[in-house]
Design a protein around this motif. Structure first.
Motif: not given
Ligand code: AVI
Length: 326
Positions: A153-162, A187-194
């Protein structure tokens, strides 16, 4: 009944059906077990607050030491390029430790939104009120529900770094294999800079650990027994909690600190229409509170696809907040 009320009722029915099914499956399994994730009804929440205040329950004090005294360092490590980010806290509770970090980040003008995730709507609403009063400038979005659903849900709220916080050695309440699965999924839910920041309780003198989980005042025993009381209230069961006793173990080799409830007599307990037999001295496995060495933590990071960015210790070196990157 309006549609939002109907869907709230449906959620409640699904949740209590899931609770009943899991409890019955676990008590019909051999050996018997119960899941410590169900410890936290309102009585369980208040017993856990009492545990955290116990002299011998060092975990909270150690992690607080890290968050109080190394706040700037944590902020620098997670707030890498001053890009906007979402600070997501899994199982935020009262956010006692993270509040130091939140205050610091706000003071430094960091551009972030705090997103506490908790299964308890009650805890989240208290947290929101307290944080609004203490740090009025803080952007806060509360997410009520299961960790991974709410991360999505947080991913849909914003595309900011997590940046994910998972404090308090909550990860220790999973078996190592489950912790590995959990971290791999994260890990699979996150992106490179998280980044993730996880609190681990470290292996130490076995007596120190046992004292933290077997307090003479019996609060930890009550905390365990309270799940039987909860089952009585919510599933119409008739556990006599005087016929069960809390028993704690710690294995200094593999770091597993485990709690059990022991049936003091041969007895039959009704849970609704289901009858469960307990032999005299039969254990119910209640909770694991896994302890780690720094090497165990690195192994967990690598096996789940993370790299270690930094290791922060309290002054006694009893606890570690590990910061991982991808
Ligand atoms: C929430 N969790 C990290 C606690 C722990 O230390 O495992 C729960 C607890 N159980 C007994 N005392 C505290």
């Amino acid at each position: 009944m309006n549609s939002s009320l109907r869907s709230e009722n449906q959620i409640e029915t699904t949740t209590s059906y899931k609770f009943q099914k899991e409890i019955l499956d676990d008590l019909k399994s051999n050996p018997k077990k119960l899941s410590s994730k169900y410890f936290y009804d309102s009585k369980g929440d208040s017993l856990f607050q009492k545990i955290m205040a116990l002299e011998d329950y060092y975990l909270t004090k150690c992690e607080l030491d890290i968050f109080k005294n190394q706040t700037a360092e944590i902020a620098n490590l997670i707030n890498t390029e001053s890009k906007p980010f979402d600070l997501i806290e899994l199982g935020a509770g009262d956010a006692m430790k993270s509040t130091f970090l939140l205050e610091h980040l706000v003071r430094k003008g960091a551009n972030f939104t705090y997103m506490p995730i908790d299964i308890s709507a009650n805890i989240l609403s208290v947290l929101k009120t307290n944080l609004n009063n203490a740090i009025p400038e803080l952007n806060i979005i509360c997410l009520e529900g299961e960790y991974f659903e709410m991360i999505e849900k947080a991913m849909t709220i914003s595309s900011n770094r997590k940046v994910i916080l998972f404090l308090g050695s909550n990860i220790g309440n999973m078996e190592i294999a489950d912790a590995e699965q959990f971290c791999s999924k994260l890990k699979r839910k996150l992106n490179q800079e998280d980044n993730v920041l996880i609190g681990f309780d470290l292996k130490k003198h076995p007596k120190t650990i046992l004292r933290a989980y077997d307090d003479p005042t019996g609060v930890t025993a009550q905390f365990n027994l309270n799940l039987l009381v909860r089952i009585n209230h919510e599933l119409g069961a008739n556990f006599n909690i005087n016929q069960f006793e809390h028993y704690q173990t710690y294995d200094p080799i593999n770091g597993a600190c485990k709690s059990y409830l022991i049936s003091l007599i041969d007895q039959k307990v009704l849970i609704g229409e289901h009858q469960i037999h307990f032999a005299e001295n039969e254990p119910i496995f209640m909770e694991i509170s896994q302890k780690f060495s720094p090497a165990d933590i690195l192994k967990l990071a690598h096996r789940s696809g993370f790299d270690s960015l930094s290791e922060l210790y309290d002054s006694k070196k009893w606890f570690m907040d590990a910061i991982w990157q991808i």
